[in-house]
Design an enzyme around this catalytic site. Structure first.
Site, PDB file in Angstrom:
ATOM      1  N   GLN A  58      10.339  -5.858  -1.936  1.00 48.57           N
ATOM      2  CA  GLN A  58       9.600  -5.092  -2.409  1.00 48.57           C
ATOM      3  C   GLN A  58      10.242  -3.434  -1.806  1.00 48.57           C
ATOM      4  O   GLN A  58       9.822  -3.535  -0.312  1.00 48.57           O
ATOM      5  CB  GLN A  58       8.126  -5.142  -2.679  1.00 48.57           C
ATOM      6  CG  GLN A  58       7.598  -4.269  -3.487  1.00 48.57           C
ATOM      7  CD  GLN A  58       5.987  -4.309  -3.642  1.00 48.57           C
ATOM      8  OE1 GLN A  58       5.412  -3.969  -2.623  1.00 48.57           O
ATOM      9  NE2 GLN A  58       5.428  -4.821  -4.653  1.00 48.57           N
ATOM     10  N   TYR A 107       0.925   4.093  -4.757  1.00 50.53           N
ATOM     11  CA  TYR A 107       2.020   4.595  -3.893  1.00 50.53           C
ATOM     12  C   TYR A 107       2.804   5.806  -4.434  1.00 50.53           C
ATOM     13  O   TYR A 107       2.569   6.010  -5.466  1.00 50.53           O
ATOM     14  CB  TYR A 107       2.759   3.657  -3.131  1.00 50.53           C
ATOM     15  CG  TYR A 107       1.724   2.642  -2.403  1.00 50.53           C
ATOM     16  CD1 TYR A 107       1.301   3.123  -1.336  1.00 50.53           C
ATOM     17  CD2 TYR A 107       1.459   1.239  -2.832  1.00 50.53           C
ATOM     18  CE1 TYR A 107       0.040   2.116  -0.390  1.00 50.53           C
ATOM     19  CE2 TYR A 107       0.302   0.484  -1.896  1.00 50.53           C
ATOM     20  CZ  TYR A 107      -0.044   0.940  -0.932  1.00 50.53           C
ATOM     21  OH  TYR A 107      -0.848   0.173  -0.332  1.00 50.53           O
ATOM     22  N   ARG A 161       8.004  -2.733 -10.696  1.00 46.78           N
ATOM     23  CA  ARG A 161       6.331  -3.326 -10.733  1.00 46.78           C
ATOM     24  C   ARG A 161       5.621  -2.250 -10.973  1.00 46.78           C
ATOM     25  O   ARG A 161       5.582  -1.095 -10.643  1.00 46.78           O
ATOM     26  CB  ARG A 161       6.120  -3.685  -9.295  1.00 46.78           C
ATOM     27  CG  ARG A 161       4.557  -4.514  -9.261  1.00 46.78           C
ATOM     28  CD  ARG A 161       4.268  -4.896  -8.055  1.00 46.78           C
ATOM     29  NE  ARG A 161       3.367  -6.002  -8.224  1.00 46.78           N
ATOM     30  CZ  ARG A 161       2.298  -6.112  -7.223  1.00 46.78           C
ATOM     31  NH1 ARG A 161       2.053  -5.298  -6.375  1.00 46.78           N
ATOM     32  NH2 ARG A 161       1.624  -7.302  -7.428  1.00 46.78           N
ATOM     33  N   GLY A 208      -0.986 -14.097  -5.790  1.00 49.40           N
ATOM     34  CA  GLY A 208      -0.951 -13.649  -4.413  1.00 49.40           C
ATOM     35  C   GLY A 208      -1.677 -14.365  -3.450  1.00 49.40           C
ATOM     36  O   GLY A 208      -1.393 -15.417  -2.676  1.00 49.40           O
ATOM     37  N   ARG A 209      -3.371 -14.082  -3.482  1.00 49.73           N
ATOM     38  CA  ARG A 209      -3.993 -14.877  -2.319  1.00 49.73           C
ATOM     39  C   ARG A 209      -3.903 -16.418  -2.685  1.00 49.73           C
ATOM     40  O   ARG A 209      -3.988 -17.198  -1.551  1.00 49.73           O
ATOM     41  CB  ARG A 209      -5.365 -14.724  -2.597  1.00 49.73           C
ATOM     42  CG  ARG A 209      -5.733 -12.935  -2.299  1.00 49.73           C
ATOM     43  CD  ARG A 209      -7.022 -12.459  -2.518  1.00 49.73           C
ATOM     44  NE  ARG A 209      -7.306 -12.533  -4.241  1.00 49.73           N
ATOM     45  CZ  ARG A 209      -8.353 -12.847  -4.738  1.00 49.73           C
ATOM     46  NH1 ARG A 209      -9.507 -13.206  -3.824  1.00 49.73           N
ATOM     47  NH2 ARG A 209      -8.469 -12.620  -5.966  1.00 49.73           N
TER      48      ARG A 209
END
Length: 349
Positions: free
Chosen positions: A94, A173, A217, A306-307
């Site tokens: 990424q 971001y 993304r 993810g987690r």
């Protein structure tokens, strides 16, 4: 269609439809080089069909937090090569520019952003939590340089052994800041068409390494890092991105019943990765399998978790066999460094 069957992605065939989502873990060295601990971390999770490695900055100015990785120096490229060579799964890297999510204490630079509007909250720096600074509004020359930085970073990522890159236009971001009206108050062409910068980055990266090795993304409606999104922009952005024929679109925090998710699926003819919106705190006892299968039924092709991958290195096997799921050690997610809560999670016996 199941989570555990192969899937073709560009020139690569994935062994299953489960993707390890990119997660910032702050285990890089102070100079942004990947570490042997990071190689161990990703190698442990190589049963994923695809690993999207954590955000790496394409320039020093784009750096967000301490001990985040970069991909803009020879040393960083060489360090990432040691990671990809240790991992048996295909990996995308990424690419993330922090924009206003940065601090001179971390990067030595004044952050750049679409408009001179500071992050509303304090930011983590090497000296601890500090008030955010007002970013400098990007000039046209700054925009051109940043686009070139993304293209150069993509070239370095391929040289480092990554199968491709993911352009990060989510989570507040820089690229997301261009999309959002509260952070992009420009009066030039990048303000009148807030998707323009994202598409120009996508074009440059695709020209550098080929569109079939590039993903995008997005996270519509995500308010992290002070973003107030305009969700009506996303169908246009997705239609325009689709004209570039990238490898995939990755929707973060996807809700299968959402009208917007259905709109974006209809507008996107290619491979769609969806990251389910799981509860905060404890992850579901099934590791997210039910949420993943709901997204597959709603039209997603691949599912990014993810987690669940963070705390279960062998997540694919656990989901397939209904083995117990380990919960993440929240205290050790970020900033603390070291193997605790990173490479010390057990596999199921």
């Amino acid at each position: 269609m199941t989570l555990f069957e192969p899937f073709p992605l560009g020139p690569t065939t994935l062994t299953n439809r489960l993707v390890m989502a990119p997660m910032t873990r702050n285990r890089a060295a102070a100079d942004g080089t990947a570490t042997p601990l990071m190689a161990q971390y990703y190698a442990q999770r190589a049963t994923a069909g695809l690993i999207i490695a954590e955000a790496a900055t394409p320039s020093l100015t784009g750096r967000t937090y301490p001990n985040t990785a970069g991909i803009h120096t020879d040393a960083q490229e060489a360090a990432w090569r040691t990671v990809t060579s240790a991992v048996a799964a295909p990996m995308f890297l990424q690419l993330q520019h922090g924009g206003r999510v940065g601090h001179p204490t971390t990067s030595g630079r004044t952050p750049l952003a679409p408009s001179p509007i500071p992050l509303p909250d304090p930011i983590h720096t090497p000296a601890g939590r500090e008030p955010a600074v007002t970013p400098r509004e990007m000039t046209t020359a700054d925009i051109r340089t940043t686009i070139d930085d993304f293209a150069a970073a993509a070239t370095r990522a391929r040289s480092a052994g990554f199968a491709g890159v993911e352009v990060h236009s989510a989570n507040g971001y820089l690229l997301h800041q261009f999309l959002a009206p509260n952070t992009n108050q420009r009066t030039d062409a990048y303000g009148s068409d807030r998707s323009r910068f994202v598409l120009e980055v996508l074009d440059a990266v695709s020209d550098a390494i080929g569109p079939d090795r590039v993903g995008l993304r997005i996270s519509p409606g995500n308010t992290v890092n002070g973003i107030l999104d305009d969700e009506t922009l996303y169908p246009h952005l997705v239609r325009e991105a689709a004209r570039r024929n990238p490898a995939y679109l990755h929707i973060a925090l996807a809700v299968p019943e959402s009208p917007l998710f259905a709109q974006l699926r209809a507008a996107w003819p290619g491979t769609l990765i969806a990251n389910p919106l799981l509860p905060q705190g404890r992850i579901p006892a099934d590791g997210g399998r039910h949420a993943a299968e709901r997204l597959l039924a709603a039209g997603a092709d691949l599912i990014a978790l993810g987690r669940p991958f963070l705390a279960n290195p062998d997540l694919v096997n656990r989901l397939q066999t209904a083995a117990p799921i380990t919960q993440p050690q929240d205290r050790y997610l970020m900033y603390v460094g070291g193997p605790r809560g990173y490479t010390d999670y057990p596999t199921h016996q």
